[in-house]
Design an enzyme around this catalytic site. Sequence first.
Site, PDB file in Angstrom:
ATOM      1  N   ASP A 219       0.876  -1.174   0.000  1.00  0.00           N
ATOM      2  CA  ASP A 219       0.000   0.000   0.000  1.00  0.00           C
ATOM      3  C   ASP A 219       0.911   1.222   0.000  1.00  0.00           C
ATOM      4  O   ASP A 219       2.128   1.087  -0.149  1.00  0.00           O
ATOM      5  CB  ASP A 219      -0.977  -0.028   1.185  1.00  0.00           C
ATOM      6  CG  ASP A 219      -2.315   0.600   0.802  1.00  0.00           C
ATOM      7  OD1 ASP A 219      -2.369   1.830   0.659  1.00  0.00           O
ATOM      8  OD2 ASP A 219      -3.311  -0.142   0.620  1.00  0.00           O
ATOM      9  N   HIS A 272      -3.643   4.470  -3.695  1.00  0.00           N
ATOM     10  CA  HIS A 272      -2.899   3.741  -2.658  1.00  0.00           C
ATOM     11  C   HIS A 272      -1.504   3.351  -3.138  1.00  0.00           C
ATOM     12  O   HIS A 272      -1.074   2.206  -2.950  1.00  0.00           O
ATOM     13  CB  HIS A 272      -3.675   2.496  -2.222  1.00  0.00           C
ATOM     14  CG  HIS A 272      -4.918   2.816  -1.448  1.00  0.00           C
ATOM     15  ND1 HIS A 272      -4.930   2.946  -0.078  1.00  0.00           N
ATOM     16  CD2 HIS A 272      -6.191   3.074  -1.847  1.00  0.00           C
ATOM     17  CE1 HIS A 272      -6.159   3.250   0.329  1.00  0.00           C
ATOM     18  NE2 HIS A 272      -6.946   3.335  -0.720  1.00  0.00           N
ATOM     19  N   GLU A 343     -10.609   3.751  -4.296  1.00  0.00           N
ATOM     20  CA  GLU A 343     -10.524   5.068  -3.658  1.00  0.00           C
ATOM     21  C   GLU A 343      -9.566   6.062  -4.319  1.00  0.00           C
ATOM     22  O   GLU A 343      -8.642   6.565  -3.680  1.00  0.00           O
ATOM     23  CB  GLU A 343     -10.063   4.887  -2.200  1.00  0.00           C
ATOM     24  CG  GLU A 343     -11.035   4.124  -1.349  1.00  0.00           C
ATOM     25  CD  GLU A 343     -10.644   4.129   0.119  1.00  0.00           C
ATOM     26  OE1 GLU A 343     -11.468   4.551   0.943  1.00  0.00           O
ATOM     27  OE2 GLU A 343      -9.506   3.728   0.440  1.00  0.00           O
TER      28      GLU A 343
END
Length: 596
Positions: A219, A272, A343
């Site tokens: 991540d 991310h 996201e």
Amino acid sequence: MKFASVLSALGALTAVSAVQVNPLPAPRNITWGTSGPIQVKQLRLNGHHSSHVITSAWERAWHTITTLQWVPAAVESPIVSYPAFPTATPTPSSKIKRTHTGLHTVEVHVMDSDADLQHGVDESYTLEVAKGDSSIKIKAQTVWGALHAFTTLQQIIISDGRGNLIIEQPVKIKDAPLYPYRGIMMDTGRNFISMRKIFEQIDGMALSKLNVLHWHLDDAQSWPMQIRSYPEMTKDAYSAREVYTENDMRSVISYARARGIRVIPEVDMPGHAASGWQQIDPEIVTCVDSWWSNDVWEYHTAVEPNPGQLDIIYNKTYEAVDNVYKDLSRIFSDNFFHVGADEIQTGCYNFSTHITEWFAEDPSRTYNDLSQYWIDHAMPIFRSVGDHRRLVMWEDIVIAAEGAHDVPKDIIMQTWNQGDNNIKKLASAGYDVIVSTSDFLYLDCGHGGAVTNDPRYNEQSNPGGDITFNYGGNGGSWCGPYKTWQRIYDYDFLTNLTDSEAKHVIGAEAPLWSEQIDDVTISSAFWPRAAALGELVWSGNRDAHDRKRTTELTQRIINFREYLVANGVMATVLVPKYCAQHPHACDLYKNQTVLG
Ligand SMILES: *[C@@H]1O[C@H](CO)[C@@H](O)[C@H](O)[C@H]1NC(C)=O
Ligand SMILES: *[C@@H]1O[C@H](CO)[C@@H](O)[C@H](O)[C@H]1NC(C)=O
Ligand SMILES: *[C@@H]1O[C@H](CO)[C@@H](O)[C@H](O)[C@H]1NC(C)=O
Ligand SMILES: *[C@@H]1O[C@H](CO)[C@@H](O)[C@H](O)[C@H]1NC(C)=O
Ligand SMILES: *[C@@H]1O[C@H](CO)[C@@H](O)[C@H](O)[C@H]1NC(C)=O
């Protein structure tokens, strides 16, 4: 010592007339006779298969049976009138049937020994102990179905507590999963998880018949995996010791495969992304040096620290993506590959001159166009490894406000928001769906937040029911409260879907994001809750009368927790031991059919 503690768990058991020995997950169809238990001596593997996977799986199962000498750690009540699962009756050893032949072989017949462990492979099996027979008969289409038969068998051969292994018989099991995709997600980007602990999770999965380990490898915070094309990426591992070499990743895959579990890698892109990538070329990531800004939400560049996303317009991004993806594709043998798309934060892109210039070139361009640019340029790379490849993405790329216009319908969508609404939206649009609804299946929720310097804790009264406290989640964290095994098991994720929409749901997966998880906490966070999901997607949460069988699961999952611990999987405790010893004494309602 394990054995002693198990026996003491039984305590009052000798006074009870029935022992719940039924496995978890519950088989689709199990029929017990009433001839009483017979003794199991040495069981030899026999039959028509030519599989090393089967031979070593049997060695493991038999070793477990003989070393654990398992005595069920929770009993089912004989007084409850709710249609109890058939039970075995503990019999004084003088009454155990010792046929002169005895039960001494396990006959395994596999129809197709070559079927690869891939999505949709036949996992069905039958298992039969016929009256008076000297062998246990297992039939399976594939090796992978036979492995499931073993994890069932090792749970139904128990010790009578006096040194005899026994099995209730006759017994006939016909079993197959409801869903081909039954997974958990492990995140090794926020905190590192050691190989030993990864193997422990796989052990728990095998016992609960979960067949997919979704490995969220990296991540923004760290990049733990060795990449042949860019050895410099692991400069962003937490330390030189917290790295997965190619051999490590291959060991995880082969350990899992030996237990019928597929490993699906995820590299989350373009969001991310910071660690690792920035070592290749700082320009392929953007906003890594920005303040993530919860302070002024309009300026936020990430939903949690630290920020970073791949630069969608910069050409060299795609060269790096191509090399990383191909290097990992050479290691991970599964047809599925998860490429993230979770996201995307639009604010992050203000920090890229490539992107701000691209917007300036044509003022009609939107963030949706930008997401589409990513899809159009990344998909040819993702598809380039061959026709066998199926891609998985988080639903955001289709559903979020900044999503792309046109995402190919053959990409599998993993849904995490809005429960049935999003499942229906995606399925009706024609996508295959993996259900990971955060309201039911996120295992990391309810532990408060991972962000520091948080004045919301400096509250001198108990904010109690004030749901504005700490991320708006009752119980802390954005997705609080904590999802209990009952919450997970009770989830009816097909509600309101038409039959054709329901066909697009390929299964479910419980993610465990690891901001607050490492070696110390991972097993207690996954287990035994993941086993409740295991049964939900293996044989469902309803009985033959279409009633929720959560109450029926209670004693089995309490027992299964002890079984996991005995097998080295450090599952958390669910109830006071009193409840294991006093079935249903700890229920909220005496009425055993309050569940709809
Ligand atoms: C389970 O199997 C038995 C015989 O093996 C059969 O009689 C019964 O109908 C089956 N039950 C269900 C629900 O399929
Ligand atoms: C990014 O730019 C937009 C448009 O100029 C602005 O509304 C937004 O606040 C900016 N975000 C950040 C994080 O700077
Ligand atoms: C990126 O590559 C494309 C075609 O490969 C080319 O047309 C474009 O000019 C390149 N852009 C930059 C910023 O180098
Ligand atoms: C199912 O649909 C009904 C009618 O549209 C709605 O009221 C209900 O909330 C939906 N249930 C779920 C779980 O989405
Ligand atoms: C038990 O609960 C169910 C569901 O609420 C209800 O229909 C039933 O009447 C209750 N039984 C008794 C004995 O109260």
